[in-house]
Write a protein that holds these residues in place. Structure first.
Motif, PDB file in Angstrom:
ATOM      1  N   TRP A   1      -7.315  12.509 -18.912  1.00  0.00           N
ATOM      2  CA  TRP A   1      -7.367  11.047 -19.014  1.00  0.00           C
ATOM      3  C   TRP A   1      -5.981  10.457 -18.853  1.00  0.00           C
ATOM      4  O   TRP A   1      -5.762   9.516 -18.102  1.00  0.00           O
TER       5      TRP A   1
ATOM      6  N   PHE B   1     -12.479  16.092 -11.332  1.00  0.00           N
ATOM      7  CA  PHE B   1     -12.407  15.188 -12.487  1.00  0.00           C
ATOM      8  C   PHE B   1     -13.336  15.608 -13.626  1.00  0.00           C
ATOM      9  O   PHE B   1     -13.576  14.846 -14.548  1.00  0.00           O
TER      10      PHE B   1
ATOM     11  N   SER C   1       0.865  -1.184   0.000  1.00  0.00           N
ATOM     12  CA  SER C   1       0.000   0.000   0.000  1.00  0.00           C
ATOM     13  C   SER C   1       0.894   1.223   0.000  1.00  0.00           C
ATOM     14  O   SER C   1       1.829   1.303   0.779  1.00  0.00           O
ATOM     15  N   GLN C   2       0.627   2.163  -0.920  1.00  0.00           N
ATOM     16  CA  GLN C   2       1.486   3.348  -1.033  1.00  0.00           C
ATOM     17  C   GLN C   2       1.413   4.193   0.248  1.00  0.00           C
ATOM     18  O   GLN C   2       2.332   4.886   0.586  1.00  0.00           O
ATOM     19  N   TYR C   3       0.251   4.134   0.927  1.00  0.00           N
ATOM     20  CA  TYR C   3       0.086   4.942   2.139  1.00  0.00           C
ATOM     21  C   TYR C   3      -0.545   4.090   3.228  1.00  0.00           C
ATOM     22  O   TYR C   3      -1.400   3.259   2.925  1.00  0.00           O
TER      23      TYR C   3
ATOM     24  N   VAL D   1     -11.657  12.113  -2.232  1.00  0.00           N
ATOM     25  CA  VAL D   1     -10.801  10.935  -2.354  1.00  0.00           C
ATOM     26  C   VAL D   1      -9.358  11.400  -2.555  1.00  0.00           C
ATOM     27  O   VAL D   1      -9.126  12.463  -3.155  1.00  0.00           O
ATOM     28  N   PHE D   2      -8.421  10.613  -2.027  1.00  0.00           N
ATOM     29  CA  PHE D   2      -7.016  10.994  -2.115  1.00  0.00           C
ATOM     30  C   PHE D   2      -6.522  10.762  -3.534  1.00  0.00           C
ATOM     31  O   PHE D   2      -6.547   9.661  -4.058  1.00  0.00           O
TER      32      PHE D   2
ATOM     33  N   ARG E   1      -9.275  -0.849  -2.700  1.00  0.00           N
ATOM     34  CA  ARG E   1      -8.283  -0.101  -1.920  1.00  0.00           C
ATOM     35  C   ARG E   1      -8.636   1.387  -1.854  1.00  0.00           C
ATOM     36  O   ARG E   1      -8.383   2.040  -0.840  1.00  0.00           O
ATOM     37  N   MET E   2      -9.246   1.909  -2.949  1.00  0.00           N
ATOM     38  CA  MET E   2      -9.597   3.340  -2.986  1.00  0.00           C
ATOM     39  C   MET E   2     -10.483   3.695  -1.791  1.00  0.00           C
ATOM     40  O   MET E   2     -10.462   4.831  -1.317  1.00  0.00           O
TER      41      MET E   2
ATOM     42  N   VAL F   1     -17.572   5.621  -8.917  1.00  0.00           N
ATOM     43  CA  VAL F   1     -16.372   5.303  -8.123  1.00  0.00           C
ATOM     44  C   VAL F   1     -16.522   5.860  -6.714  1.00  0.00           C
ATOM     45  O   VAL F   1     -16.266   5.163  -5.723  1.00  0.00           O
TER      46      VAL F   1
ATOM     47  N   MET G   1      -8.022  -3.905 -11.425  1.00  0.00           N
ATOM     48  CA  MET G   1      -8.804  -2.666 -11.281  1.00  0.00           C
ATOM     49  C   MET G   1      -9.784  -2.801 -10.126  1.00  0.00           C
ATOM     50  O   MET G   1      -9.990  -1.864  -9.343  1.00  0.00           O
TER      51      MET G   1
ATOM     52  N   ARG H   1     -10.123   3.075   1.114  1.00  0.00           N
ATOM     53  CA  ARG H   1      -9.278   3.550   2.228  1.00  0.00           C
ATOM     54  C   ARG H   1      -8.931   5.018   2.019  1.00  0.00           C
ATOM     55  O   ARG H   1      -8.533   5.695   2.944  1.00  0.00           O
ATOM     56  N   LEU H   2      -9.022   5.486   0.750  1.00  0.00           N
ATOM     57  CA  LEU H   2      -8.561   6.853   0.444  1.00  0.00           C
ATOM     58  C   LEU H   2      -9.717   7.829   0.530  1.00  0.00           C
ATOM     59  O   LEU H   2      -9.574   8.979   0.169  1.00  0.00           O
TER      60      LEU H   2
HETATM   61  C1  LIG Z   1      -5.095   2.709  -0.634  1.00  0.00           C
HETATM   62  C2  LIG Z   1      -4.187   1.858  -1.405  1.00  0.00           C
HETATM   63  S1  LIG Z   1      -2.716   2.653  -1.713  1.00  0.00           S
HETATM   64  O1  LIG Z   1      -1.922   1.783  -2.522  1.00  0.00           O
HETATM   65  O2  LIG Z   1      -2.136   3.077  -0.465  1.00  0.00           O
HETATM   66  C3  LIG Z   1      -3.036   4.086  -2.643  1.00  0.00           C
HETATM   67  C4  LIG Z   1      -3.564   3.984  -3.895  1.00  0.00           C
HETATM   68  C5  LIG Z   1      -3.814   5.163  -4.652  1.00  0.00           C
HETATM   69  C6  LIG Z   1      -3.480   6.407  -4.114  1.00  0.00           C
HETATM   70  C7  LIG Z   1      -3.685   7.677  -4.846  1.00  0.00           C
HETATM   71  C8  LIG Z   1      -4.407   7.469  -6.153  1.00  0.00           C
HETATM   72  O3  LIG Z   1      -3.823   6.967  -7.044  1.00  0.00           O
HETATM   73  N1  LIG Z   1      -5.710   7.870  -6.214  1.00  0.00           N
HETATM   74  C9  LIG Z   1      -6.525   7.807  -7.350  1.00  0.00           C
HETATM   75  C10 LIG Z   1      -6.037   7.485  -8.600  1.00  0.00           C
HETATM   76  C11 LIG Z   1      -6.897   7.430  -9.686  1.00  0.00           C
HETATM   77  C12 LIG Z   1      -8.247   7.690  -9.527  1.00  0.00           C
HETATM   78  C13 LIG Z   1      -9.123   7.648 -10.705  1.00  0.00           C
HETATM   79  C14 LIG Z   1      -9.157   8.739 -11.552  1.00  0.00           C
HETATM   80  C15 LIG Z   1      -9.945   8.701 -12.689  1.00  0.00           C
HETATM   81  C16 LIG Z   1     -10.725   7.572 -12.974  1.00  0.00           C
HETATM   82  C17 LIG Z   1     -11.559   7.535 -14.201  1.00  0.00           C
HETATM   83  C18 LIG Z   1     -10.742   7.578 -15.446  1.00  0.00           C
HETATM   84  C19 LIG Z   1      -9.652   6.599 -15.579  1.00  0.00           C
HETATM   85  C20 LIG Z   1     -11.608   7.696 -16.651  1.00  0.00           C
HETATM   86  C21 LIG Z   1     -10.692   6.488 -12.109  1.00  0.00           C
HETATM   87  C22 LIG Z   1     -11.464   5.328 -12.417  1.00  0.00           C
HETATM   88  N2  LIG Z   1     -12.102   4.435 -12.735  1.00  0.00           N
HETATM   89  C23 LIG Z   1      -9.905   6.516 -10.969  1.00  0.00           C
HETATM   90  C24 LIG Z   1      -8.726   8.009  -8.267  1.00  0.00           C
HETATM   91  C25 LIG Z   1     -10.167   8.266  -8.046  1.00  0.00           C
HETATM   92  F1  LIG Z   1     -10.871   7.168  -8.334  1.00  0.00           F
HETATM   93  F2  LIG Z   1     -10.385   8.621  -6.828  1.00  0.00           F
HETATM   94  F3  LIG Z   1     -10.573   9.250  -8.858  1.00  0.00           F
HETATM   95  C26 LIG Z   1      -7.875   8.091  -7.175  1.00  0.00           C
HETATM   96  C27 LIG Z   1      -2.962   6.482  -2.851  1.00  0.00           C
HETATM   97  C28 LIG Z   1      -2.724   5.310  -2.114  1.00  0.00           C
END
Ligand SMILES: CCS(=O)(=O)c1ccc(CC(=O)Nc2ccc(-c3ccc(CC(C)C)c(C#N)c3)c(C(F)(F)F)c2)cc1
Length: 246
Positions: A53, A124, A21-23, A112-113, A100-101, A136, A94, A103-104
């Motif tokens: 994107w 977004f 986990s990154q965090y 969301v983090f 995992r999200m 999401v 995915m 948790r964020l």
């Molecule tokens: C908690 C586990 S960990 O490994 O510690 C960890 C794991 C991740 C992070 C930070 C992090 O990367 N957050 C993040 C990243 C991408 C996205 C995201 C963005 C856009 C899209 C739609 C797009 C592709 C069209 C989707 C989807 N589907 C998801 C999001 C969130 F969903 F919130 F928008 C958050 C921090 C610690």
């Protein structure tokens, strides 16, 4: 299964979840009021669709790479054939990222983090994928409502990944045996936590997870047709390999 090796199985999955986990949850909790200010939100919203994107694909791919590491330490996963490991990651990574999200996610301010701070859905906007982002966020909200412990998230993530019903598996039987041991581990810790009722709620979340991931793939297909150059040459290779249906 003697109890001893079920405890060992759970311990190794929990350790792997923590190490990949990154965090840590405590770190995310300490950051929960670090929100993007108006200028930062404006900057995200003024990005073009393909820029945003690409930015998100890079972030998601980083999160997926941690899930690949997590999978490698699930007892039995590495004994599967390379093709079966890839098949499970292609369809499951995915889903684990989205689990995992949760948790964020900060349910108090619906953020969301993302990119080092907590972001609301408005960040977004330029993705032109409002329904996916809403889905999401709703999923993360639903997961938070279950108030899972880190150990429960770890075992649930492993169970989401090790799924013998995934398409095009070479040795379904072998995947089934690993899946059953992880299922046994999850029921073991839910029993220990006196929360057996969570099991069916978790299986309900899996159904939502499936629809969320197919919505993600549907949007990706739409995006790849609209912005072929970005999708084919600017997306991270792992993202394309795992999510582009080609
Ligand atoms: C908690 C586990 S960990 O490994 O510690 C960890 C794991 C991740 C992070 C930070 C992090 O990367 N957050 C993040 C990243 C991408 C996205 C995201 C963005 C856009 C899209 C739609 C797009 C592709 C069209 C989707 C989807 N589907 C998801 C999001 C969130 F969903 F919130 F928008 C958050 C921090 C610690």
């Amino acid at each position: 299964h003697s109890l001893r090796n079920i405890d060992e199985l759970c311990a190794s999955i929990v350790r792997s979840h923590r190490e990949t986990s990154q965090y840590r949850v405590e770190e995310l909790h300490a950051l929960r009021w670090k929100l993007f200010n108006r200028e930062e939100i404006q900057a995200y919203q003024s990005k073009s669709v393909d820029e945003m994107w690409q930015h998100c694909a890079i972030r998601l791919t980083e999160a997926v790479q941690y899930v690949v590491e997590f999978a490698k330490h699930i007892p039995g996963f590495r004994m599967l054939s390379q093709n079966d490991q890839i098949a499970l990651l292609k369809t499951g990574s995915m889903e684990v990222v989205l689990v995992r999200m949760s948790r964020l996610f900060n349910t108090e301010n619906n953020t969301v983090f993302f990119d080092g701070k907590f972001a609301g859905t408005e960040v977004f906007k330029s993705l032109a994928c409002g329904d996916l982002i809403t889905a999401v966020f709703d999923f993360a909200h639903g997961m938070c409502a279950l108030k899972l412990t880190e150990q429960q998230i770890a075992l649930f993530s492993a169970l989401v990944l090790i799924n013998a019903d995934r398409p095009c598996l070479e040795d379904k039987g072998r995947v089934q045996r690993v899946q059953r041991s992880v299922e046994f581990g999850l029921t073991h810790i839910l029993h220990r936590d006196n929360q057996e009722s969570l099991m069916h709620k978790l299986y309900q979340r899996v159904a939502v997870l499936r629809s969320l991931c197919s919505l993600h793939m549907e949007k990706l297909r739409w995006f790849s047709q609209r912005y072929p150059l970005t999708a084919h040459s600017l997306f991270p290779p792992l993202y394309k390999e795992l999510f582009a249906s080609e």
